[in-house]
Design a protein around this motif. Sequence first.
Motif, PDB file in Angstrom:
ATOM      1  N   VAL A  23       0.684  -9.941  13.373  1.00 17.01           N
ATOM      2  CA  VAL A  23       1.976  -9.529  12.824  1.00 17.01           C
ATOM      3  C   VAL A  23       2.341  -8.168  13.410  1.00 17.01           C
ATOM      4  N   THR A  24       3.501  -8.085  14.020  1.00 16.71           N
ATOM      5  CA  THR A  24       3.964  -6.825  14.609  1.00 16.71           C
ATOM      6  C   THR A  24       5.394  -6.557  14.166  1.00 16.71           C
ATOM      7  N   GLU A  25       5.850  -5.334  14.392  1.00 17.83           N
ATOM      8  CA  GLU A  25       7.243  -5.019  14.099  1.00 17.83           C
ATOM      9  C   GLU A  25       8.164  -5.888  14.952  1.00 17.83           C
ATOM     10  N   TRP A  26       9.341  -6.174  14.407  1.00 19.82           N
ATOM     11  CA  TRP A  26      10.301  -7.044  15.070  1.00 19.82           C
ATOM     12  C   TRP A  26      11.121  -6.261  16.091  1.00 19.82           C
ATOM     13  N   LEU A  27      11.359  -6.860  17.251  1.00 14.90           N
ATOM     14  CA  LEU A  27      12.258  -6.294  18.253  1.00 14.90           C
ATOM     15  C   LEU A  27      13.555  -7.095  18.227  1.00 14.90           C
ATOM     16  N   ASP A  28      14.660  -6.423  17.946  1.00 12.63           N
ATOM     17  CA  ASP A  28      15.941  -7.109  17.889  1.00 12.63           C
ATOM     18  C   ASP A  28      16.504  -7.209  19.301  1.00 12.63           C
ATOM     19  N   SER A  29      16.159  -8.296  19.978  1.00 11.97           N
ATOM     20  CA  SER A  29      16.507  -8.452  21.384  1.00 11.97           C
ATOM     21  C   SER A  29      17.051  -9.850  21.637  1.00 11.97           C
ATOM     22  N   PRO A  30      18.278  -9.951  22.136  1.00 13.75           N
ATOM     23  CA  PRO A  30      18.854 -11.285  22.364  1.00 13.75           C
ATOM     24  C   PRO A  30      18.344 -11.969  23.625  1.00 13.75           C
ATOM     25  N   HIS A  31      17.831 -11.190  24.590  1.00 11.26           N
ATOM     26  CA  HIS A  31      17.465 -11.774  25.880  1.00 11.26           C
ATOM     27  C   HIS A  31      16.207 -11.139  26.454  1.00 11.26           C
ATOM     28  N   SER A  32      15.566 -11.880  27.357  1.00  9.20           N
ATOM     29  CA  SER A  32      14.463 -11.338  28.140  1.00  9.20           C
ATOM     30  C   SER A  32      14.962 -11.055  29.560  1.00  9.20           C
ATOM     31  N   LEU A  33      14.060 -10.564  30.400  1.00 16.12           N
ATOM     32  CA  LEU A  33      14.434 -10.329  31.793  1.00 16.12           C
ATOM     33  C   LEU A  33      14.784 -11.627  32.523  1.00 16.12           C
ATOM     34  N   ALA A  34      14.365 -12.770  31.985  1.00 16.26           N
ATOM     35  CA  ALA A  34      14.760 -14.047  32.591  1.00 16.26           C
ATOM     36  C   ALA A  34      16.279 -14.190  32.580  1.00 16.26           C
ATOM     37  N   HIS A  35      16.922 -13.676  31.548  1.00 17.00           N
ATOM     38  CA  HIS A  35      18.390 -13.714  31.468  1.00 17.00           C
ATOM     39  C   HIS A  35      19.008 -12.834  32.549  1.00 17.00           C
ATOM     40  N   VAL A  36      18.423 -11.655  32.777  1.00 17.33           N
ATOM     41  CA  VAL A  36      18.926 -10.752  33.818  1.00 17.33           C
ATOM     42  C   VAL A  36      18.735 -11.393  35.195  1.00 17.33           C
ATOM     43  N   ILE A  37      17.599 -12.070  35.387  1.00 15.83           N
ATOM     44  CA  ILE A  37      17.358 -12.759  36.658  1.00 15.83           C
ATOM     45  C   ILE A  37      18.434 -13.807  36.908  1.00 15.83           C
ATOM     46  N   ARG A  38      18.830 -14.522  35.865  1.00 20.00           N
ATOM     47  CA  ARG A  38      19.824 -15.587  36.029  1.00 20.00           C
ATOM     48  C   ARG A  38      21.252 -15.058  36.129  1.00 20.00           C
TER      49      ARG A  38
ATOM     50  N   ALA B  17       0.830  -1.211   0.000  1.00 22.67           N
ATOM     51  CA  ALA B  17       0.000   0.000   0.000  1.00 22.67           C
ATOM     52  C   ALA B  17       0.862   1.258   0.000  1.00 22.67           C
ATOM     53  N   THR B  18       2.147   1.124   0.371  1.00 24.68           N
ATOM     54  CA  THR B  18       3.033   2.278   0.377  1.00 24.68           C
ATOM     55  C   THR B  18       3.705   2.427  -0.982  1.00 24.68           C
ATOM     56  N   ASP B  19       4.182   3.628  -1.257  1.00 20.45           N
ATOM     57  CA  ASP B  19       4.773   3.910  -2.571  1.00 20.45           C
ATOM     58  C   ASP B  19       6.106   3.201  -2.776  1.00 20.45           C
ATOM     59  N   ASP B  20       6.929   3.127  -1.696  1.00 19.45           N
ATOM     60  CA  ASP B  20       8.262   2.559  -1.874  1.00 19.45           C
ATOM     61  C   ASP B  20       8.296   1.041  -1.775  1.00 19.45           C
ATOM     62  N   GLY B  21       7.244   0.421  -1.186  1.00 17.06           N
ATOM     63  CA  GLY B  21       7.218  -1.032  -1.049  1.00 17.06           C
ATOM     64  C   GLY B  21       8.386  -1.575  -0.255  1.00 17.06           C
ATOM     65  N   ALA B  22       8.833  -0.822   0.751  1.00 14.87           N
ATOM     66  CA  ALA B  22      10.004  -1.222   1.539  1.00 14.87           C
ATOM     67  C   ALA B  22       9.697  -2.444   2.392  1.00 14.87           C
ATOM     68  N   GLU B  23      10.711  -3.279   2.588  1.00 12.58           N
ATOM     69  CA  GLU B  23      10.581  -4.445   3.439  1.00 12.58           C
ATOM     70  C   GLU B  23      10.957  -4.088   4.872  1.00 12.58           C
ATOM     71  N   ARG B  24      10.344  -4.780   5.829  1.00 12.19           N
ATOM     72  CA  ARG B  24      10.718  -4.607   7.233  1.00 12.19           C
ATOM     73  C   ARG B  24      10.591  -5.943   7.946  1.00 12.19           C
ATOM     74  N   ASP B  25      11.421  -6.123   8.947  1.00 14.71           N
ATOM     75  CA  ASP B  25      11.366  -7.352   9.745  1.00 14.71           C
ATOM     76  C   ASP B  25      10.164  -7.312  10.676  1.00 14.71           C
ATOM     77  N   VAL B  26       9.501  -8.461  10.794  1.00 16.39           N
ATOM     78  CA  VAL B  26       8.300  -8.544  11.615  1.00 16.39           C
ATOM     79  C   VAL B  26       8.335  -9.797  12.486  1.00 16.39           C
ATOM     80  N   ALA B  27       7.527  -9.767  13.532  1.00 11.71           N
ATOM     81  CA  ALA B  27       7.275 -10.939  14.362  1.00 11.71           C
ATOM     82  C   ALA B  27       5.887 -11.457  14.012  1.00 11.71           C
ATOM     83  N   VAL B  28       5.795 -12.730  13.672  1.00 11.89           N
ATOM     84  CA  VAL B  28       4.523 -13.329  13.258  1.00 11.89           C
ATOM     85  C   VAL B  28       4.077 -14.286  14.365  1.00 11.89           C
ATOM     86  N   LYS B  29       3.049 -13.899  15.086  1.00 10.08           N
ATOM     87  CA  LYS B  29       2.530 -14.695  16.197  1.00 10.08           C
ATOM     88  C   LYS B  29       1.376 -15.545  15.686  1.00 10.08           C
ATOM     89  N   VAL B  30       1.520 -16.856  15.798  1.00  8.40           N
ATOM     90  CA  VAL B  30       0.545 -17.788  15.240  1.00  8.40           C
ATOM     91  C   VAL B  30      -0.036 -18.631  16.372  1.00  8.40           C
TER      92      VAL B  30
END
Length: 451
Positions: free
Chosen positions: A243-258, A147-160
């Motif tokens: 479908v939402t935008e992708w978050l580039d995150s290596p860890h959750s707070l579970a990692h900080v807890i550990r 629907a956009t003019d540039d047709g740019a690609e973006r990384d997404v998270a697909v929750k199924v």
Amino acid sequence: MTELPRKAAARTARLAALPLGYAGRSAIGFGKRLGGRNADAVLSEVQQRTAEQLFRTLGELKGGAMKFGQVLSVMESALPEELAAPYREHLTALQDSAPPMPTATVRQQLTTHLGADWKERLVWLDGAPTAAASIGQVHRGRWVDHATDDGAERDVAVKVQYPGAGEALMSDLRQIARLARGVAPVFPGLDIKPLVAELQARAADELDYHLEAEAQAAYAEAFADHPDIVVPAVVSVGEQVLVTEWLDSPHSLAHVIREGTQEERDHYGELFVRFLFEGPRMTGMLHADPHPGNFRILPAADGGLGRMGVLDFGAVARLEGGTMPPATGRLLRIALEADPDSLVAGLREEGFIRDKIEVDPEMVLSYLAPFVEPAAVERFTFTREWMRAQFERVNDPRSEEFALALKLNLPTSYLLIHRTWVGAIGMLSQLNATAPFREILEQSLPGFADD
């Protein structure tokens, strides 16, 4: 028997085995006591083995079993260390992962809920899930918006959503409600039945991805310019696909807890508290699923402490009047000022103490200590030891606080708020975080700072 009923039957059988296993271990424990073993040592052994079976079973299942396990997992900090340590691994595993759904099933779900042309927009999809939760799993993909003019690609998270997740969720919760006594030995003093009833009441909302998308979109807009908190924008939604935008995150707070440093614990603990209380003020909704897997660490460009991303808006409290109940802050302030008579009067007005129920005002003030103490100082340190002491104090059947608890009432409008606060306190205690709790309440909790 088809595949889905066969799996459901297997799940029910495994859940049903939990109280049977406890009964068997109790019988063996009784024999050991007759043989001269110390009663407390035998009880500890029975609880430990029951806990290991419980969380191993919940960790291998999806649906309501895993959802229930995730809710319990944030209460791990309240358990005695000799019980918590041996199965902490099972608990933290529940916060981040579950067995994956086959790729063919994922693609079938995408076709059903995004349309047969989904490949024209979702031009790449990772076959392996990046995360799994109680009712669905997440894949990384690449999206093109034609629907956009540039047709740019973006990384997404697909929750199924898992096919049949709704049926499995409700079936598991009904089964767990019937088997509450098999869980009770793991969390002595915790009333399991109201917890399961509240999860059942919220199940329909969590299965509705359109409702989740609406809540996440509101949060993403509200926090769009926030310097420290990121909520991914919604890209597309179907009945069982989000479908939402992708978050580039290596860890959750579970990692900080550990493994986190104290600086990381304090930093992300403070961001979590700010999000918890700023969210209702900015959106009129309370994010009501405080387990570590929903809070992601976003690396800073300079290698320092980064921002915090927030996921999963399936469980939110849509607050009456678009705000946290002003009585919450007002009563907390009264308790902080140690005015027990006014506190009891306010609790009666809100329905926490029913008419004709007599209580000791000083005891009520003492009972509310877990909610009051963090706001009594400039910076409060949440620890497992503090959480454990509070939990044991109010859940010991021999204590006066336990007798008081039987007289108190939790109004329906406060059920989800209360569970969220208790879960948040549990998570902060796991983090061992120090945070300016009082300052945040003054800024964001209605009624707390009012004259």
